[in-house]
Design an enzyme around this catalytic site. Sequence first.
Site, PDB file in Angstrom:
ATOM      1  N   ASP A 150      -4.206 -13.192   3.325  1.00 58.91           N
ATOM      2  CA  ASP A 150      -5.450 -12.739   3.960  1.00 58.91           C
ATOM      3  C   ASP A 150      -6.675 -13.080   3.111  1.00 58.91           C
ATOM      4  OD1 ASP A 150      -4.442 -10.888   2.157  1.00 58.91           O
ATOM      5  OD2 ASP A 150      -4.526  -9.178   3.522  1.00 58.91           O
ATOM      6  N   HIS A 192      -6.104  -7.416  -0.470  1.00 60.09           N
ATOM      7  CA  HIS A 192      -6.330  -5.996  -0.722  1.00 60.09           C
ATOM      8  C   HIS A 192      -5.569  -5.529  -1.960  1.00 60.09           C
ATOM      9  CE1 HIS A 192      -6.694  -6.622   3.724  1.00 60.09           C
ATOM     10  NE2 HIS A 192      -7.766  -5.874   3.557  1.00 60.09           N
ATOM     11  N   ASP A 201      -2.395 -10.593  -2.561  1.00 60.83           N
ATOM     12  CA  ASP A 201      -2.981 -10.184  -1.281  1.00 60.83           C
ATOM     13  C   ASP A 201      -4.471  -9.891  -1.491  1.00 60.83           C
ATOM     14  OD1 ASP A 201      -1.950  -8.860   1.580  1.00 60.83           O
ATOM     15  OD2 ASP A 201      -3.731  -7.852   0.774  1.00 60.83           O
ATOM     16  N   HIS A 225       0.821  -1.225   0.000  1.00 65.90           N
ATOM     17  CA  HIS A 225       0.000   0.000   0.000  1.00 65.90           C
ATOM     18  C   HIS A 225       0.852   1.270   0.000  1.00 65.90           C
ATOM     19  CE1 HIS A 225      -3.607  -2.320   0.500  1.00 65.90           C
ATOM     20  NE2 HIS A 225      -3.187  -2.861   1.631  1.00 65.90           N
TER      21      HIS A 225
HETATM   22  C1  OKP Z   1      -2.908  -4.468   4.600  1.00 63.58           C
HETATM   23  B1  OKP Z   1      -2.535  -5.588   3.649  1.00 63.58           B
HETATM   24  C2  OKP Z   1      -9.363  -2.693   9.242  1.00 63.58           C
HETATM   25  C3  OKP Z   1      -9.744  -1.864   8.039  1.00 63.58           C
HETATM   26  C4  OKP Z   1      -8.668  -1.911   7.004  1.00 63.58           C
HETATM   27  C5  OKP Z   1      -6.285  -1.564   6.673  1.00 63.58           C
HETATM   28  C6  OKP Z   1      -6.073  -2.881   6.038  1.00 63.58           C
HETATM   29  C7  OKP Z   1      -4.683  -2.989   5.484  1.00 63.58           C
HETATM   30  C8  OKP Z   1      -4.373  -4.320   4.870  1.00 63.58           C
HETATM   31  N1  OKP Z   1      -8.874  -1.883  10.276  1.00 63.58           N
HETATM   32  N2  OKP Z   1      -7.417  -1.487   7.537  1.00 63.58           N
HETATM   33  O1  OKP Z   1      -2.994  -5.430   2.334  1.00 63.58           O
HETATM   34  O2  OKP Z   1      -2.884  -6.898   4.105  1.00 63.58           O
HETATM   35 ZN    ZN Z   2      -4.074  -7.424   2.602  1.00 69.56          ZN
END
Ligand code: OKP
Ligand code: ZN
Length: 345
Positions: free
Chosen positions: A284, A197, A195, A159
């Site tokens: 994840d 996300h 990932d 990110h």
């Molecule tokens: C990081 B990676 C939960 C809401 C989302 C950020 C998620 C970051 C993911 N507190 N918060 O891509 O695994």
């Molecule tokens: Zn993630």
Amino acid sequence: MQVVHSPQHALHDGGVELHRGEMVPSFESPERVHFILAELERTGFAVVPPRDVPQDRLMRVHEPAFVEFLQGAYARWTAQGRDGSMLPSGFPARGLRRDRRPSGIHGAMGWYSFDASTPIVAGTWDAAFAAARCAMTAAALVSEGAAAAYALCRPPGHHAGTSFYGGYCYLNNAALAAQYLRDHGSKRVAVLDVDYHHGNGTQEIFWERDDVLFVSLHATPESEYPYFLGYADERGAGRGEGCTLNLPLPLGTAWPEYRAALDVALEAIGRFAPDALIVSLGVDTFEADPISAFRLQRADYARMGACLAVPGLPTVFVQEGGYAVAEIGANVAGVLGEFSACNTL
Ligand code: OKP
Ligand code: ZN
């Protein structure tokens, strides 16, 4: 396959984040590495420390002022008599100025970050730089002839962009690995981000480049973090047009649909004809992940490892997310173990 790991990851600890309207301890915890390392050691992987990579290599991907901000932020915070976690509370959204970087620490934090889930604590810089060195060391091993290497990066990186941090990420480990390969003989590099996300930082870094392909499978930003990037119509710009491919998937996605999207990704990588592959390996996507909503099961990670061996490319795996800590080791080992078994390089 060698595992590159630094105990310095544990210096980044004790953070809190804003999660669904409440302050909670960070999901991105040091135990994640503990469980991954234990499982990789148990299944016979060799673990090596990162090399001493000079700090100016970070500027191949990041803006110097941003790196300086990250490195000095916590000292500025404590100089104001504060301790604990640094979190921003205001961001330059529509209608506000982005051409001014506030000189004060609170405004600067809001300028450089894009969410309230990415705390800076006393050891964040040392841990983030160690993770970046792990990624560049894994890239070095591959550029020197290893078929594959795995960087056990924590904090994660996908990110983080040229001059922004967020999503538990500070420095973009995968982008630094890709750039390292470009600077050491690879002409074209593909980054495949699996990932849960969207890897918005990696996308931003390579957006206008035609030497690095960015392909990402992720939960649709319509309902998932990072919300404001990761749609299928984002395809790159300028020379980089056509060198970004987003494959957003609905919540609830399980292996059969995931596998179909992975095949599309691997076909695009084949057409790009890179000489190396970076995998941003977040697990994840697992059914029991506490912040995610895909339905991959333990056995699916071995299937994923087999798919990732199909292109037959020198491959750098870079750890990203995965928050179901009890299962995270088995899921990572599932990918790496089956990749190694199938890899013909
Ligand atoms: C990081 B990676 C939960 C809401 C989302 C950020 C998620 C970051 C993911 N507190 N918060 O891509 O695994
Ligand atoms: Zn993630």
